[in-house]
Scaffold this motif. Structure first.
Motif, mmCIF file in Angstrom:
data_model
loop_
_atom_site.group_PDB
_atom_site.id
_atom_site.type_symbol
_atom_site.label_atom_id
_atom_site.label_comp_id
_atom_site.label_asym_id
_atom_site.label_seq_id
_atom_site.Cartn_x
_atom_site.Cartn_y
_atom_site.Cartn_z
ATOM 1 N N VAL A 139 0.896 -1.165 0.000
ATOM 2 C CA VAL A 139 0.000 0.000 0.000
ATOM 3 C C VAL A 139 0.929 1.209 0.000
ATOM 4 C CG1 VAL A 139 -2.007 1.098 1.063
ATOM 5 C CG2 VAL A 139 -1.578 -1.348 1.440
ATOM 6 N N PRO A 140 1.382 1.663 -1.162
ATOM 7 C CA PRO A 140 2.479 2.630 -1.197
ATOM 8 C C PRO A 140 2.106 4.051 -0.800
ATOM 9 C CG PRO A 140 1.758 2.100 -3.423
ATOM 10 C CD PRO A 140 1.025 1.174 -2.508
ATOM 11 N N ASP A 141 0.818 4.391 -0.896
ATOM 12 C CA ASP A 141 0.400 5.762 -0.586
ATOM 13 C C ASP A 141 -0.467 5.787 0.657
ATOM 14 O OD1 ASP A 141 1.474 7.216 -2.970
ATOM 15 O OD2 ASP A 141 0.147 5.818 -4.018
ATOM 16 N N PHE A 142 0.032 6.436 1.744
ATOM 17 C CA PHE A 142 -0.752 6.694 2.955
ATOM 18 C C PHE A 142 -1.351 5.385 3.482
ATOM 19 C CE2 PHE A 142 -1.864 9.788 -0.513
ATOM 20 C CZ PHE A 142 -0.739 10.573 -0.357
ATOM 21 N N MET B 185 5.555 5.239 0.599
ATOM 22 C CA MET B 185 6.827 4.772 0.060
ATOM 23 C C MET B 185 7.433 5.844 -0.834
ATOM 24 S SD MET B 185 5.926 0.817 -1.001
ATOM 25 C CE MET B 185 7.618 0.475 -1.539
ATOM 26 N N SER B 186 8.716 6.091 -0.690
ATOM 27 C CA SER B 186 9.411 7.023 -1.570
ATOM 28 C C SER B 186 9.515 6.427 -2.973
ATOM 29 C CB SER B 186 10.809 7.306 -1.026
ATOM 30 O OG SER B 186 11.608 6.129 -1.121
ATOM 31 N N LYS B 187 9.859 7.272 -3.924
ATOM 32 C CA LYS B 187 10.056 6.781 -5.286
ATOM 33 C C LYS B 187 11.189 5.767 -5.322
ATOM 34 C CE LYS B 187 10.652 8.399 -10.058
ATOM 35 N NZ LYS B 187 10.823 9.601 -10.920
ATOM 36 N N THR B 188 12.235 6.019 -4.558
ATOM 37 C CA THR B 188 13.353 5.067 -4.496
ATOM 38 C C THR B 188 12.891 3.725 -3.951
ATOM 39 O OG1 THR B 188 14.974 6.837 -4.205
ATOM 40 C CG2 THR B 188 15.619 4.629 -3.478
ATOM 41 N N ALA B 189 12.083 3.752 -2.890
ATOM 42 C CA ALA B 189 11.585 2.501 -2.299
ATOM 43 C C ALA B 189 10.694 1.754 -3.278
ATOM 44 C CB ALA B 189 10.831 2.800 -1.012
ATOM 45 N N HIS C 78 11.009 1.788 -6.580
ATOM 46 C CA HIS C 78 11.920 1.147 -7.527
ATOM 47 C C HIS C 78 12.578 -0.083 -6.894
ATOM 48 C CE1 HIS C 78 11.963 3.487 -11.199
ATOM 49 N NE2 HIS C 78 11.975 4.616 -10.507
ATOM 50 N N GLN C 79 12.936 0.022 -5.623
ATOM 51 C CA GLN C 79 13.540 -1.125 -4.941
ATOM 52 C C GLN C 79 12.561 -2.293 -4.849
ATOM 53 O OE1 GLN C 79 14.701 0.782 -1.271
ATOM 54 N NE2 GLN C 79 16.746 1.336 -2.040
ATOM 55 N N ALA C 80 11.292 -1.979 -4.608
ATOM 56 C CA ALA C 80 10.283 -3.037 -4.555
ATOM 57 C C ALA C 80 10.143 -3.724 -5.907
ATOM 58 C CB ALA C 80 8.945 -2.459 -4.108
ATOM 59 N N LEU C 81 10.180 -2.933 -6.982
ATOM 60 C CA LEU C 81 10.122 -3.523 -8.317
ATOM 61 C C LEU C 81 11.332 -4.409 -8.576
ATOM 62 C CD1 LEU C 81 8.782 -0.558 -10.479
ATOM 63 C CD2 LEU C 81 7.768 -2.844 -10.346
ATOM 64 N N ASP C 82 12.496 -3.942 -8.175
ATOM 65 C CA ASP C 82 13.709 -4.754 -8.353
ATOM 66 C C ASP C 82 13.610 -6.055 -7.558
ATOM 67 O OD1 ASP C 82 14.787 -2.802 -9.994
ATOM 68 O OD2 ASP C 82 16.007 -1.899 -8.403
ATOM 69 N N GLN C 83 13.106 -5.945 -6.331
ATOM 70 C CA GLN C 83 12.970 -7.133 -5.491
ATOM 71 C C GLN C 83 11.972 -8.116 -6.092
ATOM 72 O OE1 GLN C 83 10.983 -6.837 -1.572
ATOM 73 N NE2 GLN C 83 12.822 -7.764 -0.706
ATOM 74 N N ALA C 84 10.835 -7.608 -6.577
ATOM 75 C CA ALA C 84 9.832 -8.484 -7.180
ATOM 76 C C ALA C 84 10.375 -9.163 -8.435
ATOM 77 C CB ALA C 84 8.574 -7.685 -7.512
ATOM 78 N N ASP D 164 3.099 14.485 -5.486
ATOM 79 C CA ASP D 164 2.675 13.163 -5.923
ATOM 80 C C ASP D 164 3.880 12.317 -6.311
ATOM 81 O OD1 ASP D 164 -0.056 13.566 -5.579
ATOM 82 O OD2 ASP D 164 -0.301 14.421 -7.584
ATOM 83 N N ILE D 165 3.828 11.038 -5.975
ATOM 84 C CA ILE D 165 4.851 10.075 -6.362
ATOM 85 C C ILE D 165 4.218 9.108 -7.351
ATOM 86 C CG2 ILE D 165 6.455 8.307 -5.518
ATOM 87 C CD1 ILE D 165 6.308 9.672 -2.778
ATOM 88 N N PRO D 166 4.893 8.776 -8.443
ATOM 89 C CA PRO D 166 4.280 7.889 -9.431
ATOM 90 C C PRO D 166 3.858 6.556 -8.827
ATOM 91 C CG PRO D 166 6.280 8.881 -10.314
ATOM 92 C CD PRO D 166 6.241 9.235 -8.859
ATOM 93 N N ALA D 167 2.750 6.039 -9.308
ATOM 94 C CA ALA D 167 2.308 4.719 -8.894
ATOM 95 C C ALA D 167 3.352 3.677 -9.287
ATOM 96 C CB ALA D 167 0.973 4.384 -9.554
ATOM 97 N N ILE D 168 3.422 2.603 -8.517
ATOM 98 C CA ILE D 168 4.337 1.520 -8.869
ATOM 99 C C ILE D 168 3.995 0.991 -10.255
ATOM 100 C CG2 ILE D 168 5.042 -0.835 -8.262
ATOM 101 C CD1 ILE D 168 4.622 -0.068 -5.330
ATOM 102 N N ALA D 169 2.706 0.892 -10.579
ATOM 103 C CA ALA D 169 2.303 0.426 -11.905
ATOM 104 C C ALA D 169 2.833 1.336 -13.004
ATOM 105 C CB ALA D 169 0.782 0.336 -11.982
ATOM 106 N N SER D 170 2.895 2.635 -12.724
ATOM 107 C CA SER D 170 3.436 3.581 -13.703
ATOM 108 C C SER D 170 4.932 3.378 -13.894
ATOM 109 C CB SER D 170 3.142 5.009 -13.245
ATOM 110 O OG SER D 170 3.796 5.960 -14.060
ATOM 111 N N LEU D 171 5.672 3.256 -12.780
ATOM 112 C CA LEU D 171 7.115 3.021 -12.866
ATOM 113 C C LEU D 171 7.400 1.708 -13.587
ATOM 114 C CD1 LEU D 171 8.104 4.060 -9.225
ATOM 115 C CD2 LEU D 171 8.319 5.444 -11.305
#
Length: 405
Positions: free
Chosen positions: A164-167, A175-179, A181-187, A209-216
């Motif tokens: 649940v990356p937002d709030f 989650m920060s934008k860096t976090a 990206h790290q989650a995507l790398d881990q997955a 606003d921070i981009p959605a993980i789906a967007s990244l």
């Protein structure tokens, strides 16, 4: 135990009632100041637009017959088209084929669990995490592990990473934008699917606003069809929870499989509700989100200010940039489950934090929701709650007797 209970499946025997749902049964009377449920304020619902939408849907024989008929499992096409356009504004290059309408995003979580999980499959989550996700996935008998230390080998090697990356519900963190990206790398390293629960993403009050993980994910993969993220969205926190309209957005191959599973579950989400929701969303979504943000921001600020005034030493809390929740960490020796009955007797409700941990830890934590109470109620409620916590912090014997007093 009745005779028929002996015939239950092993998973059914393991089912437990939601602590939040059980708690909500106890707090209906008017004097209660409830920080318990993550419930939108009904005073904010666009009632007039819903009334207009219902009149529109039943305003002519042809559209009324469509509304009352079976529909496609994927969902009402105009609503899927609207949602695809909405996802594109979030940086996710979706088409209607990438959208499945669900009966709230909660059904989306259940379908995803059914799609991906076998007994002992690995599920990686933050800790704490959303209780409803733990309940949905638990039905498929997985092994949970923490995002910080996932189980990497054996049958419990992760298939699913739930975020649940937002709030976030319950702790309000982002989650920060860096976090992300790290989650995507881990997955990717785990060859796992990311489930991005975006229930609160529209409710930002501060910060950028921070981009959605789906967007990244889509940017890195070059196409939504090559992504590993399933985005779960909902109208429940912005327009209406009672309509039970959510959606899953992801690669077509996974959406098709989820569609087959939904077909076996309920054939399709209620046609009338989808048509009405499309009408309302098209008419007012952005304006409704903006209006909701103003009200909830003021309530968040009121709760943070009251905590700053009344909190006893040793009490810690998050300062969310959006959403509906503030997370309290109490002194180590205080059990929030034992504090709750005392709070209820003073007409204050909260959710003890252990329910949000797959391993049952976090007993000295609690979740507070600020969405339903006005600023005056928040002031009184936080004063009373902090007084109880202060008493428990200075008298350990009191904590031990809370359960029986």
């Amino acid at each position: 135990m009745t005779p028929l209970e002996f015939r239950l499946s092993s998973r059914a025997k393991a089912f437990k009632a939601s602590e939040i749902r059980e708690l909500l049964k106890l707090i209906g009377h008017r004097s209660m100041i409830s920080f318990a449920g993550g419930i939108p304020d009904p005073a904010l619902f666009p009632v007039a637009l819903f009334q207009h939408a219902w009149r529109h849907v039943f305003g002519g024989p042809s559209i009324a017959r469509e509304a009352l008929q079976y529909s496609t499992t994927e969902g009402y096409l105009p609503l899927r088209q609207w949602l695809a356009a909405h996802m594109n504004t979030l940086g996710v290059p979706a088409t209607p084929d990438n959208i499945l309408i669900t009966s709230g995003s909660q059904q989306g979580l259940d379908l995803i669990g059914k799609l991906l999980l076998d007994p002992e499959s690995g599920v990686v989550t933050a800790s704490p995490t959303y209780l409803g996700a733990l309940q949905s996935f638990s039905a498929y008998e997985p092994c949970f592990s923490s995002l910080d230390a996932p189980q990497l080998t054996g049958p419990a090697a992760p298939r699913l990473v739930y975020l649940v990356p937002d709030f976030a519900n319950p702790d309000g963190r982002t989650m920060s934008k860096t976090a992300r990206h790290q989650a995507l790398d881990q997955a990717k390293a785990l060859n796992a699917v990311i489930v991005e629960d975006a229930a609160y993403s529209a409710l930002r009050y501060d910060g950028e606003d921070i981009p959605a993980i789906a967007s990244l994910d889509a940017r890195l993969a070059g196409s939504i069809e090559s992504t590993r993220t399933l985005y779960c969205g909902t109208f429940s926190k912005t327009l209406s929870p009672g309509m039970r309209i959510g959606w899953v957005c992801g690669p077509t191959a996974l959406i098709r499989k989820l569609t087959l599973l939904k077909q076996g579950a309920d054939l399709h989400t209620a046609t009338t509700n989808q048509m009405v929701m499309h009408h309302v969303a098209a008419a007012c979504y952005d304006a409704q989100v903006a209006r909701t943000r103003v009200v909830y921001k003021a309530r968040r600020d009121a709760m943070l200010a009251a905590l700053a005034r009344y909190a006893p030493p040793g009490l810690k809390w998050t300062k969310p940039e959006g959403g509906m929740f503030i997370w309290l960490e109490l002194p180590d020796h205080i059990d929030a489950d034992l504090l709750l009955p005392q709070a209820l007797r003073q007409d204050i409700a909260f959710v003890p934090g252990a329910a949000f941990h797959a391993d049952g830890s976090g007993r000295n934590t609690m979740r507070l929701s600020f969405s339903l109470c006005d600023e005056a109620q928040i002031e009184v409620g936080i004063f009373k709650l902090c007084s109880l916590i202060a008493k428990a912090a200075t008298a350990r014997d009191d904590v031990l007797t809370f359960a029986s007093t």
